[in-house]
Enzyme design. Structure first.
Site, short mmCIF file in Angstrom:
data_model
loop_
_atom_site.label_atom_id
_atom_site.label_comp_id
_atom_site.label_asym_id
_atom_site.label_seq_id
_atom_site.Cartn_x
_atom_site.Cartn_y
_atom_site.Cartn_z
N GLY A 186 12.39 -13.43 2.20
CA GLY A 186 11.07 -13.45 1.47
C GLY A 186 10.29 -13.77 2.61
O GLY A 186 10.40 -13.89 3.81
N GLU B 208 -3.22 -7.36 -12.95
CA GLU B 208 -2.93 -6.25 -12.31
C GLU B 208 -2.25 -5.19 -12.95
O GLU B 208 -2.62 -3.89 -12.77
CB GLU B 208 -2.33 -6.69 -10.77
CG GLU B 208 -3.35 -7.54 -10.02
CD GLU B 208 -2.52 -8.19 -8.74
OE1 GLU B 208 -3.37 -8.53 -7.87
OE2 GLU B 208 -1.31 -8.47 -8.80
N GLY C 12 17.60 -16.24 2.19
CA GLY C 12 16.34 -15.50 1.46
C GLY C 12 15.67 -14.92 2.63
O GLY C 12 14.86 -15.65 3.36
#
Lengths: 432, 432
Positions: free
Chosen positions: B18, B175, B16
């Site tokens: 991220g 948001e 990953g």
């Protein structure tokens, strides 16, 4: 755009928000008619830079601008996002996926589609480059092929994944091949460990005797030299006879390549075949010198969907400047006619193509350009190309964004847009 | 990246790319091990700005950076684009779509996926927002709905097309709702003739008693006021009980809406369920204070896929800063262990979350932020949000591009990225 249109105004329906249709709208006197522009996309696409999206130089939104945003402030004009399904010239009606429109004048700027010269089955193996989705698909395919090459143990298979074949040596093919050579040699080569992207093979195959056949022979030769300097193998006089999954037959040889791109043929939008008017072999409407369709003086056809020998006896080329000029000419003819009562179509002004030159870019500091009797190549041609494309790119934001990314790429030899999206939409994880 | 890795180095596999995985790689001392980073995407995604792609504020490539480009210059590190299919902790092996890797240390940063709390069938009617493709799909759906509303004759159906429901009142939902209200009221309202996008209905539904439940109550109240000022209908304490095509049941009422977005739930990546270790209800791994997985001192799990009460007794939140800190902590622990011979896992330093504050943006000049005991809202919070997101956005080019587009949008009330792509990949032209 204004909401209230005076109902007594004549109604002009413009089909297609490409260069021709858009320029018609922008040049038309807004107080003489109400205009409905219909397009199946919500954006105008700056097609001359589409190859840069396919080669990870620009992002999709950099070269696309919402049609509504471009025509925002124009009075008596309405934008409709829908696909035209039928045009009935006798009844003066346009049917589309969200309803039907009647018109007093019809302006057609349908543009072109990729043509495989009767081999539509090649489309699945060798995508063309006409839309943003085409460009994003090509970008995804190439980037994924290099990712797969990195983990591929078999040497032969790895070389196939790193082989890119571009079919067609016109401006699109030359620009794609040059950009792929640059992408592999100056951008991707920094990214990988096991493979050497500078060893990627980029082939440009052209059936005619030289690349850039519409340019003078010295520029064709210069273009080919510039391509070869970038590492592109150029093969002229070679015909593609078959394309299959991951391979093609060309000039008696079978070439295996995970990336095959078709830049060879363009035909008029298939709707032209339903109009019942005379067409050429590529489906293009044979229009009259005033740009109207024979037998229908209130119907104008413009740009790539047409074929015309102009007032000065020259065949009008299928280029953006011609499409834009035709849009302006039709706006003048229709605008004048509405203002001055009906003229006879025979009295209308004939269109004459103004040739401001043409150019093709090959890569960093590499291009060819012809302006009148002057031939340019290399750095001066490339600078001219840069300036002209920035001037014509619609939308202030896009200009700044593109300029910034070009400066960045020029200085750093990097490309920001090499991001793979849309994988979930792909049917298979195969090498196509 | 260097091509030759010293074979005697221990091998660290990082799954990953991220915030956790990437920060691990960047903080790890490059001369102590060779690292293989594996991710199924070719890009690191700056998730905190994903909602801006979904709402046509930024383009996809602005918030994504190729993993290879980020880790370009790091020695003894290899990037692999492939999907991990199985992890065998006992055999110390990671199987993926292009082969298999053995490791000495394993660092897992798998992240999270959208969770529908056992109602996976809702996914087709109410997409979540976790990937670029999710964001592009939401953007396409909303923009198309307004295009269809423009040509829709039926008043009720038109209102449905102009209704956007966001489920979940956490930062993502807030948001999204704020950005949709702005998009309709200050951007799209300039584009259309027949419909009035300022009449679009934007609903935010939250099951708990207040929005932004992780923030102090006064900021929740301020956030709700700021949302309502933008035109968002906020409904708290309302549970969604069913979602169908184009409608949902919430609080005993059926609401029809062409645009339903799910921002309510996140679970750990499903691979955690195959590890054979203890998980919480959301599938998150219950890790030890040193961030290792119980029973496997050579396996570390970081970020959103984990649940941990830290050295100071606080539950570590599922936020980017926590994931980045955890990456740094694991790099220190493993790096120290390799340098100094094997320690006992019990002697390892425990991770303590450093709370630098948290924030959520609501719209133009609207945000809430908490830093220690200080609570901000409105313009000061928004400015802080702007600066922090620019600092953390990876890649020089992206920062400039994002800054430019924000400035442009702020000054002109326009958004450059409202371009619809990927329509050919959509199964139906329906309102979903």
């Amino acid at each position: 755009m204004s909401a209230a249109a005076t109902p007594s105004f004549p109604h002009i329906v413009v089909v297609g928000a490409g260069f021709a249709g858009l320029n018609f709208c922008q040049k038309f006197p807004t107080d003489r008619a109400r205009i409905t522009v219909i397009d199946r996309q919500n954006h105008h696409l700056f097609q001359p830079l589409l190859y840069q999206v396919a080669t990870a130089g620009l992002s999709a939104v950099d070269i696309a601008q919402p049609v509504r945003a471009i025509l925002n402030n124009q009075a008596n004009l309405e934008v409709l996002m829908a696909e035209v399904t039928a045009i009935d010239l006798a009844a003066k009606k346009v049917r589309h996926t969200a309803g039907e429109l009647s018109y007093d004048y019809l302006v057609l700027g349908l543009g072109g589609v990729t043509s495989y010269f009767g081999h539509d089955e090649w489309a699945q193996f060798a995508p063309g480059l006409k839309s943003l989705d085409d460009a994003l698909k090509i970008r995804r395919t190439i980037l994924l092929a290099f990712e797969r090459a990195e983990t591929e143990a078999d040497e032969t298979r790895r070389q196939e994944l790193m082989t890119i074949v571009v079919i067609g040596g016109g401006p699109t093919g030359v620009e794609l091949a040059g950009a792929f050579a640059e992408l592999t040699r100056t951008v991707l080569n920094q990214d990988f460990d096991r493979i050497d992207p500078t060893k990627a093979r980029v082939l440009l195959i052209e059936g005619g005797p030289r690349v850039l056949g519409a340019f003078p022979p010295d520029l064709s030769a210069s273009g080919q030299r510039q391509l070869e300097r970038l590492g592109v193998e150029v093969r002229t006089g070679v015909h593609v006879t078959a394309i299959r999954q991951g391979e093609l037959d060309a000039g008696g040889e079978t070439i295996r390549a995970a990336n095959i791109i078709w830049g060879a043929g363009i035909a008029a939008h298939p709707l032209t075949r339903t109009l019942g008017v005379e067409l050429d072999q590529a489906g293009r409407v044979k229009i009259l010198p005033d740009l109207s369709v024979p037998g229908y003086p209130d119907v104008f056809a413009l740009g790539d969907m047409t074929v015309l020998t102009d007032a000065k006896g020259r065949v009008v080329p299928g280029l953006c400047p011609a499409a834009m000029q035709m849009g302006g000419h039709a706006a003048q003819v229709i605008g004048g006619e509405i203002a001055g009562g009906n003229h006879s179509p025979a009295q209308r002004a004939a269109y004459a193509y103004i040739d401001k030159g043409s150019m093709a870019t090959i890569g960093r500091s590499s291009a060819v350009a012809v302006v009148g009797r002057l031939h340019f190549s290399g750095y001066p041609a490339w600078l001219a190309w840069l300036g002209i494309h920035l001037i014509f790119l619609i939308g202030f934001r896009n200009k700044i964004s593109v300029l910034m990314q070009w400066t960045y790429s020029y200085l750093t030899y990097k490309r920001g847009a090499r991001v793979i999206t849309g994988m979930s939409g792909e049917k298979s994880a195969g090498s196509a």
